[in-house]
Scaffold this motif. Structure first.
Motif, PDB file in Angstrom:
ATOM      1  N   TYR A 153       1.065  -1.230  -0.038  1.00 53.07           N
ATOM      2  CA  TYR A 153      -0.673  -0.346   0.020  1.00 53.07           C
ATOM      3  C   TYR A 153       0.748   1.417   0.201  1.00 53.07           C
ATOM      4  O   TYR A 153       0.486   2.227  -0.536  1.00 53.07           O
ATOM      5  CB  TYR A 153      -0.937  -0.012   1.558  1.00 53.07           C
ATOM      6  CG  TYR A 153      -1.640   1.082   1.803  1.00 53.07           C
ATOM      7  CD1 TYR A 153      -3.448   1.472   1.003  1.00 53.07           C
ATOM      8  CD2 TYR A 153      -1.584   2.501   2.027  1.00 53.07           C
ATOM      9  CE1 TYR A 153      -3.910   2.311   0.880  1.00 53.07           C
ATOM     10  CE2 TYR A 153      -2.767   3.178   2.282  1.00 53.07           C
ATOM     11  CZ  TYR A 153      -3.621   3.769   0.846  1.00 53.07           C
ATOM     12  OH  TYR A 153      -3.976   4.683   1.404  1.00 53.07           O
ATOM     13  N   ALA A 154       1.786   1.055   0.778  1.00 55.60           N
ATOM     14  CA  ALA A 154       2.861   2.642   0.707  1.00 55.60           C
ATOM     15  C   ALA A 154       3.445   3.052  -0.352  1.00 55.60           C
ATOM     16  O   ALA A 154       3.604   3.610  -1.167  1.00 55.60           O
ATOM     17  CB  ALA A 154       3.856   2.052   1.648  1.00 55.60           C
ATOM     18  N   GLU A 155       3.424   1.281  -1.426  1.00 54.82           N
ATOM     19  CA  GLU A 155       4.044   1.711  -2.838  1.00 54.82           C
ATOM     20  C   GLU A 155       3.276   2.408  -3.201  1.00 54.82           C
ATOM     21  O   GLU A 155       3.743   3.684  -4.544  1.00 54.82           O
ATOM     22  CB  GLU A 155       5.031   0.290  -3.163  1.00 54.82           C
ATOM     23  CG  GLU A 155       5.244   0.975  -4.783  1.00 54.82           C
ATOM     24  CD  GLU A 155       6.304   1.766  -5.092  1.00 54.82           C
ATOM     25  OE1 GLU A 155       6.122   2.378  -6.182  1.00 54.82           O
ATOM     26  OE2 GLU A 155       6.822   2.264  -4.385  1.00 54.82           O
ATOM     27  N   TYR A 156       2.284   1.697  -3.229  1.00 56.26           N
ATOM     28  CA  TYR A 156       0.708   2.704  -3.757  1.00 56.26           C
ATOM     29  C   TYR A 156       0.531   4.545  -3.764  1.00 56.26           C
ATOM     30  O   TYR A 156       0.456   4.878  -4.582  1.00 56.26           O
ATOM     31  CB  TYR A 156      -0.279   1.576  -3.828  1.00 56.26           C
ATOM     32  CG  TYR A 156      -1.830   3.031  -4.722  1.00 56.26           C
ATOM     33  CD1 TYR A 156      -2.006   2.446  -5.516  1.00 56.26           C
ATOM     34  CD2 TYR A 156      -2.933   3.248  -2.868  1.00 56.26           C
ATOM     35  CE1 TYR A 156      -3.501   3.219  -5.970  1.00 56.26           C
ATOM     36  CE2 TYR A 156      -3.942   3.585  -3.851  1.00 56.26           C
ATOM     37  CZ  TYR A 156      -4.157   4.199  -5.573  1.00 56.26           C
ATOM     38  OH  TYR A 156      -5.142   4.888  -5.116  1.00 56.26           O
ATOM     39  N   LEU A 157       0.483   4.709  -2.645  1.00 56.84           N
ATOM     40  CA  LEU A 157       0.701   5.791  -1.948  1.00 56.84           C
ATOM     41  C   LEU A 157       0.944   6.999  -2.664  1.00 56.84           C
ATOM     42  O   LEU A 157       1.698   7.758  -3.501  1.00 56.84           O
ATOM     43  CB  LEU A 157       0.686   5.719   0.036  1.00 56.84           C
ATOM     44  CG  LEU A 157      -0.201   7.019  -0.388  1.00 56.84           C
ATOM     45  CD1 LEU A 157      -1.748   7.029   0.252  1.00 56.84           C
ATOM     46  CD2 LEU A 157       0.230   7.044   1.442  1.00 56.84           C
ATOM     47  N   ARG A 158       3.089   6.696  -2.815  1.00 50.67           N
ATOM     48  CA  ARG A 158       4.163   6.919  -3.735  1.00 50.67           C
ATOM     49  C   ARG A 158       3.709   7.411  -4.521  1.00 50.67           C
ATOM     50  O   ARG A 158       4.155   8.384  -5.055  1.00 50.67           O
ATOM     51  CB  ARG A 158       5.424   6.469  -3.084  1.00 50.67           C
ATOM     52  CG  ARG A 158       6.467   7.006  -3.784  1.00 50.67           C
ATOM     53  CD  ARG A 158       7.403   6.163  -4.037  1.00 50.67           C
ATOM     54  NE  ARG A 158       7.930   5.330  -4.902  1.00 50.67           N
ATOM     55  CZ  ARG A 158       7.839   5.190  -6.040  1.00 50.67           C
ATOM     56  NH1 ARG A 158       8.252   6.724  -5.908  1.00 50.67           N
ATOM     57  NH2 ARG A 158       7.766   4.599  -6.962  1.00 50.67           N
ATOM     58  N   ARG A 159       3.706   6.497  -5.355  1.00 53.18           N
ATOM     59  CA  ARG A 159       3.199   6.191  -6.743  1.00 53.18           C
ATOM     60  C   ARG A 159       2.520   6.963  -6.957  1.00 53.18           C
ATOM     61  O   ARG A 159       1.825   7.999  -8.630  1.00 53.18           O
ATOM     62  CB  ARG A 159       3.101   4.723  -7.009  1.00 53.18           C
ATOM     63  CG  ARG A 159       2.968   4.146  -9.323  1.00 53.18           C
ATOM     64  CD  ARG A 159       4.246   4.531  -9.967  1.00 53.18           C
ATOM     65  NE  ARG A 159       4.788   4.203 -10.770  1.00 53.18           N
ATOM     66  CZ  ARG A 159       4.874   4.786 -12.174  1.00 53.18           C
ATOM     67  NH1 ARG A 159       5.807   6.113 -11.458  1.00 53.18           N
ATOM     68  NH2 ARG A 159       4.316   4.712 -13.464  1.00 53.18           N
ATOM     69  N   PHE A 160       1.262   6.642  -6.492  1.00 53.33           N
ATOM     70  CA  PHE A 160      -0.020   7.488  -5.975  1.00 53.33           C
ATOM     71  C   PHE A 160       0.556   9.202  -6.722  1.00 53.33           C
ATOM     72  O   PHE A 160      -0.238  10.082  -7.416  1.00 53.33           O
ATOM     73  CB  PHE A 160      -1.203   7.667  -5.695  1.00 53.33           C
ATOM     74  CG  PHE A 160      -2.164   8.397  -5.981  1.00 53.33           C
ATOM     75  CD1 PHE A 160      -3.409   6.858  -6.577  1.00 53.33           C
ATOM     76  CD2 PHE A 160      -2.682   9.498  -5.845  1.00 53.33           C
ATOM     77  CE1 PHE A 160      -4.803   7.786  -7.163  1.00 53.33           C
ATOM     78  CE2 PHE A 160      -4.120   9.949  -6.559  1.00 53.33           C
ATOM     79  CZ  PHE A 160      -4.712   8.814  -7.045  1.00 53.33           C
ATOM     80  N   GLY A 161       1.456   9.944  -5.419  1.00 53.39           N
ATOM     81  CA  GLY A 161       2.146  10.821  -5.811  1.00 53.39           C
ATOM     82  C   GLY A 161       2.633  11.726  -6.747  1.00 53.39           C
ATOM     83  O   GLY A 161       2.140  12.586  -7.114  1.00 53.39           O
ATOM     84  N   GLU A 162       3.226  10.187  -7.133  1.00 49.37           N
ATOM     85  CA  GLU A 162       4.269  10.589  -8.202  1.00 49.37           C
ATOM     86  C   GLU A 162       3.787  10.632  -9.295  1.00 49.37           C
ATOM     87  O   GLU A 162       4.112  12.218 -10.010  1.00 49.37           O
ATOM     88  CB  GLU A 162       5.170   9.487  -8.570  1.00 49.37           C
ATOM     89  CG  GLU A 162       6.050   9.408  -9.292  1.00 49.37           C
ATOM     90  CD  GLU A 162       6.999   8.634  -9.109  1.00 49.37           C
ATOM     91  OE1 GLU A 162       8.609   8.960  -8.929  1.00 49.37           O
ATOM     92  OE2 GLU A 162       7.116   7.552  -9.577  1.00 49.37           O
ATOM     93  N   ILE A 163       2.567  10.135  -9.994  1.00 54.23           N
ATOM     94  CA  ILE A 163       1.891  10.536 -11.625  1.00 54.23           C
ATOM     95  C   ILE A 163       0.691  11.563 -10.165  1.00 54.23           C
ATOM     96  O   ILE A 163       0.337  12.748 -11.258  1.00 54.23           O
ATOM     97  CB  ILE A 163       1.035   9.663 -11.939  1.00 54.23           C
ATOM     98  CG1 ILE A 163       1.809   8.154 -12.134  1.00 54.23           C
ATOM     99  CG2 ILE A 163      -0.199   9.596 -12.155  1.00 54.23           C
ATOM    100  CD1 ILE A 163       2.000   6.950 -11.944  1.00 54.23           C
ATOM    101  N   GLY A 164       0.128  11.682  -9.663  1.00 52.36           N
ATOM    102  CA  GLY A 164      -0.859  12.884  -9.282  1.00 52.36           C
ATOM    103  C   GLY A 164      -0.384  14.245  -9.148  1.00 52.36           C
ATOM    104  O   GLY A 164      -0.796  14.914  -9.954  1.00 52.36           O
ATOM    105  N   CYS A 165       0.620  14.425  -8.689  1.00 49.86           N
ATOM    106  CA  CYS A 165       1.389  15.704  -9.155  1.00 49.86           C
ATOM    107  C   CYS A 165       1.921  16.372 -10.531  1.00 49.86           C
ATOM    108  O   CYS A 165       1.724  17.160 -10.910  1.00 49.86           O
ATOM    109  CB  CYS A 165       3.423  15.507  -7.471  1.00 49.86           C
ATOM    110  SG  CYS A 165       4.200  14.824  -8.711  1.00 49.86           S
ATOM    111  N   LYS A 166       1.701  14.924 -11.577  1.00 44.48           N
ATOM    112  CA  LYS A 166       1.965  15.420 -12.699  1.00 44.48           C
ATOM    113  C   LYS A 166       0.670  15.935 -13.061  1.00 44.48           C
ATOM    114  O   LYS A 166       0.217  16.551 -14.719  1.00 44.48           O
ATOM    115  CB  LYS A 166       2.512  15.215 -13.736  1.00 44.48           C
ATOM    116  CG  LYS A 166       3.810  13.995 -12.731  1.00 44.48           C
ATOM    117  CD  LYS A 166       5.091  15.451 -12.950  1.00 44.48           C
ATOM    118  CE  LYS A 166       6.449  15.064 -12.928  1.00 44.48           C
ATOM    119  NZ  LYS A 166       6.949  15.831 -12.204  1.00 44.48           N
ATOM    120  N   ALA A 167      -0.691  15.772 -13.200  1.00 42.06           N
ATOM    121  CA  ALA A 167      -1.714  15.881 -13.575  1.00 42.06           C
ATOM    122  C   ALA A 167      -2.330  17.505 -13.550  1.00 42.06           C
ATOM    123  O   ALA A 167      -1.353  18.231 -12.918  1.00 42.06           O
ATOM    124  CB  ALA A 167      -2.821  14.871 -12.612  1.00 42.06           C
TER     125      ALA A 167
END
Length: 587
Positions: free
Chosen positions: A145-159
């Motif tokens: 789950y922690a990796e999902y959260l990190r990856r979400f942040g990485e992609i989400g901040c580029k939205a």
């Protein structure tokens, strides 16, 4: 400010534009009533959630150092979070979505350090330390789950956002502050609610940021995991809400299998959710995230990506096929047969390669904007970036040569080549001209008097995303929220009540008490007859110490409170149920 956060090196890695949101957690600001609220919610949650939360929750409480009896100290949390590769920082309420997600990309948990008022003990629309600390922190102890959260942040901040998204952020921030503050006039709350309603119904086509925020809401905040018939809770909004964690398990809330359609399901932050999404496992969350990322301009680029950036009216970046990245405020694109053939920024612009600003191509040099053709030369099948040195010589793309480059779609660049810059693969990424004129049909796009013309080289736009390629290219220390969180009001009556709460806490912890339990209860009854939580703590103390006579009187008082204040009856019953086998006045 940073000195407070030495305990975790992850915070030192944060770029300056994120550090501007961090505020020190002043632990002394938490009052005895705040501590009692934390303790009540945590005890209720741990008791109930042990049955309905994902198994990672209880394990995570231990791993992240969260105590049931005391509000967590951020510095202590950081020392423990360091063990699982994360950190935590305190902020003031809601921060902009891009920033929130970017913190996640750095493995940093953002925690609003304020705590909800006793009046909003079950749920607050404002982010608080119960929601963030007791909701988000425990689940990140699960590595998947922690990796999902990190990856979400990485992609989400580029939205890419729309200009409406920022209005919505400000409106929700204001509404959450007004609702959490005591004594806010009803008309003020109504006005703020109407503004949020208006924006929710007039967002137009949902931006990438709106859609990925929906995914965040239905997973990170309000997600269920398991099967439709037997789901478990993992979303922080549910883990931190006494009322909604129970409500969501009833048939009143529709359960839907989680998939990418959740991106188009908007939410209302001020009301309980009418439906929730169930993921079979944490790995499925990452699959849906990647599926969504494939639809973003980050990965599709092209004309639509540039148009999204123009519509956002905010700092963004495009990347060309050679890897050169142009960051700035995009204001115009010329298209031909559905493809971009010329792109233009206005104001400060920076050129980068692989997220690192190119030497000599920062915002001081490109202070007035930047424009460049994109695509292939007319009638030549070979793109400039694919030409060998021999090809370049054949087409006069060579230092000190005067050349006319005609691009598909009638963009023409005429001038004398000064030099070119190459990427690590040897492809030309910039060609610089003097005495240069750039035209599109009869429109002049650049003329010799304007100085050196730097042309970015790339046959297509492969990516477009929010923010700069190199975070150091722009001064982004500019966050000034339009609203600030409102602290609880102080009064002599409140101060006295706080003292009584502290007294009972001291007795429970074996410290020196100023007043006896009996006298404390007398003062609560006579001077603070509406308060229920302290009487509950007194009842618990009496039960533990076997003081049956006082317990009997306290239970009678609590029963009267339930009758006079029916809206808190379930909170009193729920609290008593934590330590009394059977709530009875004949105890």
């Amino acid at each position: 400010m940073e000195a407070h956060f030495e305990s975790n090196p992850l915070i030192d890695r944060l770029p300056k534009h994120l550090k501007q949101f961090i505020k020190p957690q002043d632990y002394n600001d938490y009052t005895p009533i705040n501590q009692a609220v934390w303790r009540y919610v945590m005890r209720k949650n741990v008791d109930y959630l042990s049955k309905v939360a994902h198994e990672s929750y209880l394990e995570g409480l231990k791993k992240t150092g969260l105590e049931v009896d005391s509000i967590p100290n951020m510095y202590g949390m950081n020392r423990i979070l360091k063990e699982i590769g994360w950190a935590a920082v305190a902020v003031d309420g809601f921060i902009p979505p891009n920033a929130f997600m970017e913190f996640q990309a750095y493995n940093v948990l953002v925690i609003a350090s304020d705590i909800r008022q006793l009046e909003h003990i079950e749920y607050t629309p404002a982010p608080d330390i119960i929601h963030e600390g007791a909701g988000h922190a425990p689940i990140i102890a699960n590595p998947e789950y922690a990796e999902y959260l990190r990856r979400f942040g990485e992609i989400g901040c580029k939205a890419i956002s729309s200009s409406r998204d920022y209005e919505m952020y400000e409106a929700i921030r204001l509404l959450s502050i007004l609702k959490e503050a005591e004594d806010t006039p009803e008309e003020e709350i109504k006005k703020a609610e109407d503004q949020v309603d208006f924006l929710q119904n007039n967002m137009g086509e949902l931006s990438e940021m709106s859609r990925i925020r929906n995914l965040h809401w239905w997973t990170v905040e309000y997600g269920l995991i398991g099967t439709i018939d037997n789901p478990k809770i993992y979303g922080a909004g549910l883990l931190s809400s006494i009322g909604e964690s129970a409500w969501c398990m009833t048939d009143n809330v529709t359960k839907i299998p989680y998939d990418i359609s959740a991106a188009d399901q908007s939410f209302d932050i001020t009301k309980p959710q009418p439906q929730l999404y169930v993921t079979p496992d944490f790995a499925h969350l990452s699959l849906v995230l990647e599926e969504f990322a494939n639809t973003m301009a980050l990965r599709t680029g092209g004309l639509s990506g540039i148009q999204k950036l123009i519509n956002s009216k905010a700092l963004g970046t495009i990347e060309l096929s050679t890897g050169i990245q142009i960051s700035g405020l995009f204001t115009n694109v010329i298209e031909h047969e559905g493809k971009p053939i010329y792109v233009q920024t206005t104001g400060k612009t920076a050129l980068s390669y692989r997220e690192k600003e190119l030497v000599g191509h920062g915002t001081q040099y490109h202070a007035e904007g930047f424009g460049s053709p994109i695509g292939k030369l007319k009638g030549i099948n070979l793109a400039i970036e694919d030409m060998s040195p021999r090809d370049l010589r054949a087409y006069d793309i060579y230092e000190a040569e005067k050349v006319t480059l005609e691009f598909e779609g009638n963009v023409t660049v005429t001038g004398e080549i000064i030099t070119g810059s190459r990427n690590l693969q040897g492809e030309i990424i910039i060609i610089s001209f003097k005495n240069c004129t750039v035209t599109h049909n009869d429109t002049i796009l650049f003329q010799p008097e304007w100085g050196i013309y730097d042309m970015a080289v790339g046959k297509k736009v492969i990516s477009a995303f929010s923010g700069p390629a190199d975070v150091n290219s722009f001064d982004m220390i500019n966050h000034v929220p339009s609203s600030h969180t409102i602290k609880a009001k102080k009064s002599a009556e409140r101060e006295e009540l706080e003292g009584l709460y502290l007294n009972i806490r001291n007795i429970r912890e074996g410290k020196t008490a100023v007043i006896s339990v009996e006298n404390t209860f007398d003062l609560v009854q006579s001077k603070h007859p509406k308060d229920w939580l302290l009487s509950l703590e007194i009842a618990e103390l009496c039960d533990k110490k076997g003081n049956t006579e006082l317990l009997h009187n306290v239970l009678i008082h609590l029963e009267k409170l339930k009758q006079s204040r029916p809206e808190i009856a379930h909170l009193i019953s729920g609290g008593l149920g934590l330590f009394l086998e059977k709530v009875s006045l004949q105890h």
